[in-house]
Motif scaffolding. Structure first.
Motif, PDB file in Angstrom:
ATOM      1  N   PRO A  13      33.343  47.461  39.238  1.00 58.57           N
ATOM      2  CA  PRO A  13      33.757  48.423  40.665  1.00 58.57           C
ATOM      3  C   PRO A  13      35.683  47.366  41.263  1.00 58.57           C
ATOM      4  O   PRO A  13      35.441  46.011  40.475  1.00 58.57           O
ATOM      5  N   LYS A  14      35.836  47.960  42.062  1.00 59.10           N
ATOM      6  CA  LYS A  14      37.367  47.733  42.176  1.00 59.10           C
ATOM      7  C   LYS A  14      37.623  47.034  43.174  1.00 59.10           C
ATOM      8  O   LYS A  14      38.524  46.835  43.724  1.00 59.10           O
ATOM      9  N   PHE A  15      36.561  47.669  44.393  1.00 56.17           N
ATOM     10  CA  PHE A  15      36.532  47.222  45.460  1.00 56.17           C
ATOM     11  C   PHE A  15      36.444  45.304  45.878  1.00 56.17           C
ATOM     12  O   PHE A  15      36.449  44.717  46.703  1.00 56.17           O
ATOM     13  N   TYR A  16      36.116  44.401  44.547  1.00 55.18           N
ATOM     14  CA  TYR A  16      35.774  43.066  44.761  1.00 55.18           C
ATOM     15  C   TYR A  16      36.641  42.489  44.116  1.00 55.18           C
ATOM     16  O   TYR A  16      36.793  42.115  43.209  1.00 55.18           O
ATOM     17  N   PHE A  17      37.742  41.321  44.348  1.00 54.57           N
ATOM     18  CA  PHE A  17      38.256  41.316  43.883  1.00 54.57           C
ATOM     19  C   PHE A  17      39.460  40.146  44.823  1.00 54.57           C
ATOM     20  O   PHE A  17      38.606  39.824  45.936  1.00 54.57           O
ATOM     21  N   GLN A  18      40.158  39.037  44.243  1.00 55.29           N
ATOM     22  CA  GLN A  18      40.268  37.726  44.660  1.00 55.29           C
ATOM     23  C   GLN A  18      42.444  37.717  44.293  1.00 55.29           C
ATOM     24  O   GLN A  18      42.468  38.128  43.613  1.00 55.29           O
ATOM     25  N   VAL A  19      42.715  37.473  45.023  1.00 58.71           N
ATOM     26  CA  VAL A  19      44.515  36.798  45.488  1.00 58.71           C
ATOM     27  C   VAL A  19      44.669  35.478  45.516  1.00 58.71           C
ATOM     28  O   VAL A  19      44.143  35.898  46.505  1.00 58.71           O
ATOM     29  N   LYS A  20      45.044  34.929  44.854  1.00 58.74           N
ATOM     30  CA  LYS A  20      45.501  33.457  44.882  1.00 58.74           C
ATOM     31  C   LYS A  20      47.528  33.311  44.018  1.00 58.74           C
ATOM     32  O   LYS A  20      47.731  33.565  43.757  1.00 58.74           O
ATOM     33  N   VAL A  21      47.948  32.677  45.468  1.00 62.06           N
ATOM     34  CA  VAL A  21      48.922  32.570  45.613  1.00 62.06           C
ATOM     35  C   VAL A  21      49.104  31.130  45.185  1.00 62.06           C
ATOM     36  O   VAL A  21      49.227  30.465  46.586  1.00 62.06           O
ATOM     37  N   ALA A  22      49.752  31.159  44.703  1.00 64.85           N
ATOM     38  CA  ALA A  22      50.207  28.837  44.276  1.00 64.85           C
ATOM     39  C   ALA A  22      49.012  28.519  44.876  1.00 64.85           C
ATOM     40  O   ALA A  22      48.999  27.366  46.007  1.00 64.85           O
ATOM     41  N   ASP A  23      47.558  28.502  44.125  1.00 60.97           N
ATOM     42  CA  ASP A  23      46.459  28.047  44.069  1.00 60.97           C
ATOM     43  C   ASP A  23      45.962  27.825  45.817  1.00 60.97           C
ATOM     44  O   ASP A  23      44.612  27.690  46.639  1.00 60.97           O
ATOM     45  N   GLN A  24      46.585  29.360  46.417  1.00 62.91           N
ATOM     46  CA  GLN A  24      45.619  29.403  48.391  1.00 62.91           C
ATOM     47  C   GLN A  24      45.489  31.119  47.770  1.00 62.91           C
ATOM     48  O   GLN A  24      46.479  31.543  48.070  1.00 62.91           O
ATOM     49  N   GLU A  25      44.039  31.006  48.419  1.00 58.12           N
ATOM     50  CA  GLU A  25      43.511  32.321  48.269  1.00 58.12           C
ATOM     51  C   GLU A  25      43.997  32.983  49.763  1.00 58.12           C
ATOM     52  O   GLU A  25      43.804  32.367  50.869  1.00 58.12           O
ATOM     53  N   VAL A  26      44.360  34.841  49.743  1.00 53.76           N
ATOM     54  CA  VAL A  26      45.388  35.030  51.009  1.00 53.76           C
ATOM     55  C   VAL A  26      43.945  36.701  50.373  1.00 53.76           C
ATOM     56  O   VAL A  26      43.801  37.047  49.290  1.00 53.76           O
ATOM     57  N   ALA A  27      44.128  36.936  51.712  1.00 53.92           N
ATOM     58  CA  ALA A  27      42.594  38.257  51.153  1.00 53.92           C
ATOM     59  C   ALA A  27      43.057  39.254  51.403  1.00 53.92           C
ATOM     60  O   ALA A  27      44.153  39.439  52.355  1.00 53.92           O
ATOM     61  N   PHE A  28      43.424  39.966  50.366  1.00 52.40           N
ATOM     62  CA  PHE A  28      44.333  41.221  50.830  1.00 52.40           C
ATOM     63  C   PHE A  28      43.108  42.972  50.888  1.00 52.40           C
ATOM     64  O   PHE A  28      42.092  42.288  50.471  1.00 52.40           O
ATOM     65  N   GLN A  29      43.687  43.443  51.408  1.00 46.90           N
ATOM     66  CA  GLN A  29      42.937  44.893  50.800  1.00 46.90           C
ATOM     67  C   GLN A  29      42.983  45.577  50.510  1.00 46.90           C
ATOM     68  O   GLN A  29      41.868  46.721  49.349  1.00 46.90           O
ATOM     69  N   GLU A  30      44.739  46.198  49.573  1.00 41.14           N
ATOM     70  CA  GLU A  30      44.685  46.821  48.843  1.00 41.14           C
ATOM     71  C   GLU A  30      45.442  46.265  46.888  1.00 41.14           C
ATOM     72  O   GLU A  30      46.654  45.497  48.303  1.00 41.14           O
ATOM     73  N   SER A  98      42.265  38.001  40.411  1.00 45.28           N
ATOM     74  CA  SER A  98      40.732  38.540  39.707  1.00 45.28           C
ATOM     75  C   SER A  98      39.755  39.425  40.157  1.00 45.28           C
ATOM     76  O   SER A  98      39.725  39.998  41.680  1.00 45.28           O
ATOM     77  N   LEU A  99      39.955  40.336  39.583  1.00 44.96           N
ATOM     78  CA  LEU A  99      38.016  40.903  39.453  1.00 44.96           C
ATOM     79  C   LEU A  99      37.264  40.654  39.802  1.00 44.96           C
ATOM     80  O   LEU A  99      37.113  39.949  38.385  1.00 44.96           O
ATOM     81  N   LEU A 100      36.308  40.588  40.402  1.00 43.20           N
ATOM     82  CA  LEU A 100      35.324  39.711  40.251  1.00 43.20           C
ATOM     83  C   LEU A 100      33.919  40.402  39.936  1.00 43.20           C
ATOM     84  O   LEU A 100      33.795  41.517  40.785  1.00 43.20           O
ATOM     85  N   ASP A 101      32.946  40.131  39.370  1.00 43.03           N
ATOM     86  CA  ASP A 101      31.568  40.875  38.966  1.00 43.03           C
ATOM     87  C   ASP A 101      30.746  39.808  40.769  1.00 43.03           C
ATOM     88  O   ASP A 101      31.061  39.508  42.192  1.00 43.03           O
ATOM     89  N   GLU A 102      29.361  40.777  40.536  1.00 47.66           N
ATOM     90  CA  GLU A 102      28.220  40.902  41.611  1.00 47.66           C
ATOM     91  C   GLU A 102      28.311  39.221  42.072  1.00 47.66           C
ATOM     92  O   GLU A 102      28.188  38.579  43.034  1.00 47.66           O
ATOM     93  N   GLY A 103      28.381  38.241  41.532  1.00 49.72           N
ATOM     94  CA  GLY A 103      28.436  36.768  41.542  1.00 49.72           C
ATOM     95  C   GLY A 103      29.257  36.112  42.027  1.00 49.72           C
ATOM     96  O   GLY A 103      30.133  35.253  42.576  1.00 49.72           O
ATOM     97  N   GLY A 104      30.574  37.163  42.184  1.00 55.16           N
ATOM     98  CA  GLY A 104      31.598  36.165  42.632  1.00 55.16           C
ATOM     99  C   GLY A 104      32.573  35.888  41.782  1.00 55.16           C
ATOM    100  O   GLY A 104      33.733  35.009  42.056  1.00 55.16           O
ATOM    101  N   ASN A 105      32.152  36.256  40.311  1.00 55.00           N
ATOM    102  CA  ASN A 105      32.534  35.088  39.274  1.00 55.00           C
ATOM    103  C   ASN A 105      33.804  35.946  38.729  1.00 55.00           C
ATOM    104  O   ASN A 105      34.144  37.357  39.127  1.00 55.00           O
TER     105      ASN A 105
END
Length: 149
Positions: A13-30, A98-105
């Motif tokens: 699924p494409k709705f569970y993802f993570q974005v890191k900018v220079a090792d700082q995690e930032v929450a994005f909607q899209e 990163s596109l994440l699996d159900e475990g957040g990996n």
């Protein structure tokens, strides 16, 4: 019985993802614009018996990546980064999506090389709206690498 011999391989699924900018995690909607293409070079040498050109791959190019996120009080991370632009200089950072699996990996990872903001669009405002304030940032980069975990 129905469903017993189901295939265990499903598209992610494409709705569970993570974005890191220079090792700082930032929450994005899209996130959009994770594409790459090779420019086409057409060539025909003078003594070719064919009356058409051949097409060869040329330089690779990537489009800018567009990221949308909610506006939070006191969150000026991207505005501060954008304001560091001076004549032909900018602080370039790595960006990992990163596109994440159900475990957040992470299962699939796109790494933007030497990313920097080219455009920030603040939220629109409507007196009769009830949506969340969302800002948009466009990021230029010097290439994408893709890795699967």
């Amino acid at each position: 019985m129905a469903g017993e011999a189901q295939d265990k391989v499903w598209p992610l699924p494409k709705f569970y993802f993570q974005v890191k900018v220079a090792d700082q995690e930032v929450a994005f909607q899209e996130v959009s614009g994770l594409d790459i293409e090779a420019q086409v070079v057409e060539y025909r040498h003078g003594n070719s018996p064919e009356f058409s050109t051949i097409k060869m791959p040329g330089i690779k190019k990537s489009s800018n990546v567009t990221l949308k996120k909610g506006v939070f009080k006191g969150d000026n991370f991207f505005w501060d980064w954008f304001n560091k632009i001076k004549m032909n200089t900018i602080e370039r950072k790595s960006m990992v999506i990163s596109l994440l699996d159900e475990g957040g990996n992470p299962t699939m990872t796109w790494t933007l090389i030497n990313a920097w903001p080219t455009k920030i669009t603040g939220t629109d405002m409507k007196s009769d709206g009830n949506e969340v304030a969302v800002e948009t940032m466009e990021v230029a980069h010097e290439g994408i690498t893709i890795a699967n975990s």
